[in-house]
Enzyme design. Structure first.
Site, PDB file in Angstrom:
ATOM      1  N   HIS A 128       0.852  -1.255   0.037  1.00  0.00           N
ATOM      2  CA  HIS A 128       0.030   0.016  -0.088  1.00  0.00           C
ATOM      3  C   HIS A 128       0.919   1.258   0.007  1.00  0.00           C
ATOM      4  O   HIS A 128       2.017   1.163   0.750  1.00  0.00           O
ATOM      5  CB  HIS A 128      -0.820   0.192   1.213  1.00  0.00           C
ATOM      6  CG  HIS A 128      -2.005  -0.953   1.119  1.00  0.00           C
ATOM      7  ND1 HIS A 128      -3.178  -0.685   1.829  1.00  0.00           N
ATOM      8  CD2 HIS A 128      -2.331  -2.008   0.403  1.00  0.00           C
ATOM      9  CE1 HIS A 128      -3.965  -1.613   1.287  1.00  0.00           C
ATOM     10  NE2 HIS A 128      -3.511  -2.403   0.568  1.00  0.00           N
TER      11      HIS A 128
ATOM     12  N   TYR B 282      -9.020   5.490   7.923  1.00  0.00           N
ATOM     13  CA  TYR B 282      -9.179   5.710   9.320  1.00  0.00           C
ATOM     14  C   TYR B 282     -10.281   6.864   9.545  1.00  0.00           C
ATOM     15  O   TYR B 282     -10.151   7.780   8.979  1.00  0.00           O
ATOM     16  CB  TYR B 282      -7.747   6.378   9.740  1.00  0.00           C
ATOM     17  CG  TYR B 282      -6.874   5.079  10.099  1.00  0.00           C
ATOM     18  CD1 TYR B 282      -6.054   4.705   8.990  1.00  0.00           C
ATOM     19  CD2 TYR B 282      -6.570   4.742  11.425  1.00  0.00           C
ATOM     20  CE1 TYR B 282      -4.912   3.867   9.149  1.00  0.00           C
ATOM     21  CE2 TYR B 282      -5.345   3.689  11.488  1.00  0.00           C
ATOM     22  CZ  TYR B 282      -4.836   3.525  10.399  1.00  0.00           C
ATOM     23  OH  TYR B 282      -3.752   2.368  10.561  1.00  0.00           O
TER      24      TYR B 282
ATOM     25  N   LYS C 262       1.426  -0.122  15.071  1.00  0.00           N
ATOM     26  CA  LYS C 262       2.949  -0.239  15.428  1.00  0.00           C
ATOM     27  C   LYS C 262       3.117  -1.543  16.289  1.00  0.00           C
ATOM     28  O   LYS C 262       4.614  -1.815  16.439  1.00  0.00           O
ATOM     29  CB  LYS C 262       3.347   1.128  16.474  1.00  0.00           C
ATOM     30  CG  LYS C 262       3.103   2.307  15.350  1.00  0.00           C
ATOM     31  CD  LYS C 262       4.438   2.190  14.348  1.00  0.00           C
ATOM     32  CE  LYS C 262       4.133   3.382  13.335  1.00  0.00           C
ATOM     33  NZ  LYS C 262       4.332   2.719  12.009  1.00  0.00           N
TER      34      LYS C 262
ATOM     35  N   TYR D 150       4.111   6.516  10.190  1.00  0.00           N
ATOM     36  CA  TYR D 150       3.417   5.360   9.647  1.00  0.00           C
ATOM     37  C   TYR D 150       4.291   4.427   9.106  1.00  0.00           C
ATOM     38  O   TYR D 150       4.050   3.302   9.243  1.00  0.00           O
ATOM     39  CB  TYR D 150       2.023   6.137   8.739  1.00  0.00           C
ATOM     40  CG  TYR D 150       1.048   4.821   8.758  1.00  0.00           C
ATOM     41  CD1 TYR D 150      -0.079   4.862   9.869  1.00  0.00           C
ATOM     42  CD2 TYR D 150       0.996   3.725   7.852  1.00  0.00           C
ATOM     43  CE1 TYR D 150      -0.939   3.970   9.659  1.00  0.00           C
ATOM     44  CE2 TYR D 150       0.175   3.030   7.608  1.00  0.00           C
ATOM     45  CZ  TYR D 150      -0.966   3.022   8.857  1.00  0.00           C
ATOM     46  OH  TYR D 150      -1.815   1.994   8.789  1.00  0.00           O
TER      47      TYR D 150
ATOM     48  N   PRO E  86      -3.327   0.695  19.164  1.00  0.00           N
ATOM     49  CA  PRO E  86      -3.264   0.020  17.761  1.00  0.00           C
ATOM     50  C   PRO E  86      -3.556   1.016  16.768  1.00  0.00           C
ATOM     51  O   PRO E  86      -3.113   0.612  15.583  1.00  0.00           O
ATOM     52  CB  PRO E  86      -4.280  -1.335  17.610  1.00  0.00           C
ATOM     53  CG  PRO E  86      -5.490  -0.910  18.570  1.00  0.00           C
ATOM     54  CD  PRO E  86      -4.826  -0.160  19.621  1.00  0.00           C
TER      55      PRO E  86
HETATM   56  P1  FAD Z   1       2.786 -11.635  21.465  1.00  0.00           P
HETATM   57  O1  FAD Z   1       2.164 -11.709  20.069  1.00  0.00           O
HETATM   58  O2  FAD Z   1       1.797 -11.440  22.511  1.00  0.00           O
HETATM   59  O3  FAD Z   1       3.424 -13.041  21.625  1.00  0.00           O
HETATM   60  C1  FAD Z   1       3.656 -13.447  23.063  1.00  0.00           C
HETATM   61  C2  FAD Z   1       3.668 -15.149  23.123  1.00  0.00           C
HETATM   62  O4  FAD Z   1       4.048 -15.478  24.555  1.00  0.00           O
HETATM   63  C3  FAD Z   1       2.345 -15.660  22.501  1.00  0.00           C
HETATM   64  O5  FAD Z   1       2.419 -16.763  21.784  1.00  0.00           O
HETATM   65  C4  FAD Z   1       1.891 -16.058  23.970  1.00  0.00           C
HETATM   66  O6  FAD Z   1       0.954 -17.261  23.903  1.00  0.00           O
HETATM   67  C5  FAD Z   1       2.963 -16.473  24.774  1.00  0.00           C
HETATM   68  N1  FAD Z   1       3.146 -16.498  26.201  1.00  0.00           N
HETATM   69  C6  FAD Z   1       2.377 -15.752  26.893  1.00  0.00           C
HETATM   70  N2  FAD Z   1       2.502 -16.192  28.343  1.00  0.00           N
HETATM   71  C7  FAD Z   1       3.551 -17.312  28.291  1.00  0.00           C
HETATM   72  C8  FAD Z   1       3.988 -17.830  29.338  1.00  0.00           C
HETATM   73  N3  FAD Z   1       3.670 -17.721  30.423  1.00  0.00           N
HETATM   74  N4  FAD Z   1       4.897 -18.936  28.927  1.00  0.00           N
HETATM   75  C9  FAD Z   1       5.299 -18.992  27.545  1.00  0.00           C
HETATM   76  N5  FAD Z   1       4.738 -18.218  26.502  1.00  0.00           N
HETATM   77  C10 FAD Z   1       3.916 -17.422  26.920  1.00  0.00           C
HETATM   78  N6  FAD Z   1      -1.180  -4.505  16.806  1.00  0.00           N
HETATM   79  C11 FAD Z   1      -1.634  -3.872  15.889  1.00  0.00           C
HETATM   80  O7  FAD Z   1      -0.587  -3.010  15.294  1.00  0.00           O
HETATM   81  N7  FAD Z   1      -2.746  -3.868  15.291  1.00  0.00           N
HETATM   82  C12 FAD Z   1      -3.738  -4.582  15.857  1.00  0.00           C
HETATM   83  O8  FAD Z   1      -4.908  -4.646  15.141  1.00  0.00           O
HETATM   84  C13 FAD Z   1      -3.400  -5.307  16.945  1.00  0.00           C
HETATM   85  N8  FAD Z   1      -4.510  -6.014  17.490  1.00  0.00           N
HETATM   86  C14 FAD Z   1      -3.965  -7.013  18.638  1.00  0.00           C
HETATM   87  C15 FAD Z   1      -5.292  -7.822  19.172  1.00  0.00           C
HETATM   88  C16 FAD Z   1      -4.933  -8.286  20.447  1.00  0.00           C
HETATM   89  C17 FAD Z   1      -5.969  -9.241  21.039  1.00  0.00           C
HETATM   90  C18 FAD Z   1      -3.832  -8.220  21.158  1.00  0.00           C
HETATM   91  C19 FAD Z   1      -3.429  -8.946  22.234  1.00  0.00           C
HETATM   92  C20 FAD Z   1      -2.704  -7.524  20.259  1.00  0.00           C
HETATM   93  C21 FAD Z   1      -2.877  -6.778  19.165  1.00  0.00           C
HETATM   94  N9  FAD Z   1      -1.879  -6.070  18.540  1.00  0.00           N
HETATM   95  C22 FAD Z   1      -2.091  -5.427  17.587  1.00  0.00           C
HETATM   96  C23 FAD Z   1      -0.641  -5.930  18.970  1.00  0.00           C
HETATM   97  C24 FAD Z   1       0.342  -6.786  18.255  1.00  0.00           C
HETATM   98  O9  FAD Z   1      -0.242  -7.927  17.848  1.00  0.00           O
HETATM   99  C25 FAD Z   1       1.301  -7.067  19.307  1.00  0.00           C
HETATM  100  O10 FAD Z   1       2.205  -5.924  19.561  1.00  0.00           O
HETATM  101  C26 FAD Z   1       2.231  -8.339  18.793  1.00  0.00           C
HETATM  102  O11 FAD Z   1       1.658  -9.521  18.933  1.00  0.00           O
HETATM  103  C27 FAD Z   1       3.587  -8.049  19.876  1.00  0.00           C
HETATM  104  O12 FAD Z   1       4.306  -9.344  19.598  1.00  0.00           O
HETATM  105  P2  FAD Z   1       5.052 -10.140  20.739  1.00  0.00           P
HETATM  106  O13 FAD Z   1       5.860 -11.331  20.079  1.00  0.00           O
HETATM  107  O14 FAD Z   1       6.012  -9.199  21.711  1.00  0.00           O
HETATM  108  O15 FAD Z   1       4.047 -10.539  21.600  1.00  0.00           O
HETATM  109  C1  DHB Z   2      -4.757  -3.011  11.205  1.00  0.00           C
HETATM  110  C2  DHB Z   2      -4.740  -2.761  12.408  1.00  0.00           C
HETATM  111  C3  DHB Z   2      -4.303  -1.716  13.003  1.00  0.00           C
HETATM  112  O1  DHB Z   2      -4.041  -1.608  14.458  1.00  0.00           O
HETATM  113  C4  DHB Z   2      -4.036  -0.559  12.048  1.00  0.00           C
HETATM  114  O2  DHB Z   2      -3.840   0.548  12.645  1.00  0.00           O
HETATM  115  C5  DHB Z   2      -4.606  -0.850  10.817  1.00  0.00           C
HETATM  116  C6  DHB Z   2      -4.533  -2.147  10.413  1.00  0.00           C
HETATM  117  C7  DHB Z   2      -5.163  -4.477  10.879  1.00  0.00           C
HETATM  118  O3  DHB Z   2      -5.268  -5.211  11.439  1.00  0.00           O
HETATM  119  O4  DHB Z   2      -5.377  -4.727   9.531  1.00  0.00           O
END
Ligand code: FAD
Ligand code: DHB
Length: 396
Positions: free
Chosen positions: A76, A204, A300, A388, A296
């Site tokens: 995009h 948005y 980021k 962005y 979100p």
């Molecule tokens: P995570 O993806 O949370 O990975 C952590 C991992 O550790 C998971 O697999 C979990 O199962 C595991 N874990 C947890 N506790 C334990 C334990 N005790 N022992 C072993 N393993 C464990 N960001 C956006 O930019 N846009 C979005 O739309 C968006 N939607 C989201 C929706 C939800 C419900 C959530 C929770 C987050 C969302 N985010 C979004 C944020 C984005 O997904 C996260 O910033 C990203 O997943 C971060 O990656 P991470 O690997 O740090 O953590």
């Molecule tokens: C999506 C999630 C976001 O938080 C955002 O700012 C833009 C797109 C997505 O899940 O596609």
């Protein structure tokens, strides 16, 4: 019987941060073991973020995990900001010297990284219970139950990549970390719908009734978000009500139409800004959501998690190559400089686009002026665009 395993880096959490770290370490000849609480299927199907900064895409391609992304990711070059029933395009690419973003689901990133680790003989333990991180000051270890057996991983360092609700951050002694937090008085209801996107680009929308976001996963799958009350039961939102509310918020004076289709997934996500400092204690290094959360709106969270582990992988590499702890000691400060800029951007996008119930008439006018400014001033739009598409990955 305890199953004992020795490795260099013990990684707690097999999300994007943990898996990317394990992959980058493998490419640098450093061993790691990943300990994940959930099943492989659960982690690979969990619907979350969808926007990859160009730096994240480049990193995946440069490290051999970008083949599927190159074929299936949607590039995009702009986004739309919509208010007062009118759309305003921000030309990300033109404003940033040609940079772009890519739509590619977080679960696809996780799949690609898991496949790469397993193909390379990497050790990932799924469905681990009672995971604990210990010995942070001297000899680190991770213990967990897997397939009914107690396991102990002894390692040189632990990477806490276990997300916001993980065990690593709470295992740091009270008083060693400072927490900075802001909780927002709303949440996002997100849906995945089996219908073609209604626009080629992300939209948005700021509306009197609240924020809404149009995104996508593929030419056949639309991802939509809508601002709702925090802790609202999902049962309050039957499908028809979601579509009606989305249609109201996206409505334009020239009668733009939102495509409706079967909703295949829905969930509510609370919104917060959160940072701990430092992102390290003894031989434990926190990365991704374990150390910080952004609302979100700026897309980021995932990108920030990937940037952290890139810095961390380089620091481990330097340590094993030369014995120097300089990069490891600087890990937290290096990451936090970028983390706080991304916090600022995510907070700003959230503040500009959402409806805050307690706002005065003055606040509403100021918010409207902000939208008008960012969509009419090249300088303001450039600032949005450069954040962005992603601030530079390399430490400055
Ligand atoms: P995570 O993806 O949370 O990975 C952590 C991992 O550790 C998971 O697999 C979990 O199962 C595991 N874990 C947890 N506790 C334990 C334990 N005790 N022992 C072993 N393993 C464990 N960001 C956006 O930019 N846009 C979005 O739309 C968006 N939607 C989201 C929706 C939800 C419900 C959530 C929770 C987050 C969302 N985010 C979004 C944020 C984005 O997904 C996260 O910033 C990203 O997943 C971060 O990656 P991470 O690997 O740090 O953590
Ligand atoms: C999506 C999630 C976001 O938080 C955002 O700012 C833009 C797109 C997505 O899940 O596609």
């Amino acid at each position: 019987m305890t199953e004992r395993i020795r490795t260099q880096i013990g990684i707690v959490g097999g999300g994007p941060a943990g898996l990317m770290l394990s992959h980058l370490l493998h490419l640098a000849g450093i061993e790691s073991v990943v300990v994940e609480a959930r099943s492989r299927q659960h982690v690979e199907e969990r619907v979350r973020a969808g926007v990859l900064e160009q730096g994240t895409v480049d990193l995946m391609i440069a490290n051999g995990v970008g083949e599927r992304l190159k074929r299936q990711g949607l590039v995009h070059r702009g986004i739309e900001v919509r208010f007062d029933g009118g759309g305003h395009r921000i030309d990300l690419s033109e404003l940033t010297g040609g940079r772009t973003i890519m739509i590619y689901g977080q679960n696809e990133v996780v799949k690609d990284l898991t496949d790469a680790r397993i193909a390379a003989g990497g050790q990932i333990f799924f469905e681990c219970d009672d995971v604990r991180a210990a010995g942070l000051d001297a000899k680190p270890s991770i213990t967990f139950m897997s397939a009914g057996e107690l396991h102990e991983v002894t390692c040189d360092f632990i990477a806490g990549c276990d997300g916001f609700h993980g065990v690593c951050r709470p295992s740091i002694p009270a008083g060693a970390l400072t927490t900075y937090e802001r909780v927002y008085p709303f949440a996002w209801l997100g849906i995945l719908a089996a219908v073609a996107p209604s626009s080629d680009e992300l939209i948005y929308t700021s509306h009197e009734r609240g924020f809404a976001l149009h995104s996508m996963r593929s030419p056949e799958l639309t991802r939509l978000y809508i601002q709702c009350a925090p802790d609202e039961p999902i049962e309050n939102w039957p499908d028809e009500k979601i579509w009606d509310e989305l249609s109201r918020r996206f409505a334009t004076i020239d009668n733009w139409q939102l495509h409706r289709g079967p909703i295949t997934q829905k969930g509510i996500t609370p919104m917060r800004s959160f940072v701990v400092e430092p992102m390290q204690y003894g031989n434990l290094f926190l990365a991704g959501d374990a150390a910080h959360i952004v609302p979100p709106t700026g897309a980021k969270g995932l990108n920030l998690a990937i940037t952290d582990v890139r810095v961390l992988a380089r620091a481990f590499e330097e340590f094993y190559r030369s014995g120097s702890r300089v990069l490891l000691d600087g890990y937290s400060a290096t990451c936090l400089r970028r983390v706080w800029k991304v916090q600022r951007f995510s907070w700003w996008m959230t503040s500009m686009l959402h409806r805050f119930d307690g706002d005065s008439a003055f606040d509403r006018r100021r918010q409207h002026a902000e939208l008008d400014y960012v969509t009419s001033s090249r300088a303001a739009a450039t600032s949005l665009a450069e954040n962005y598409v992603g601030l530079p990955m390399d430490p400055v």
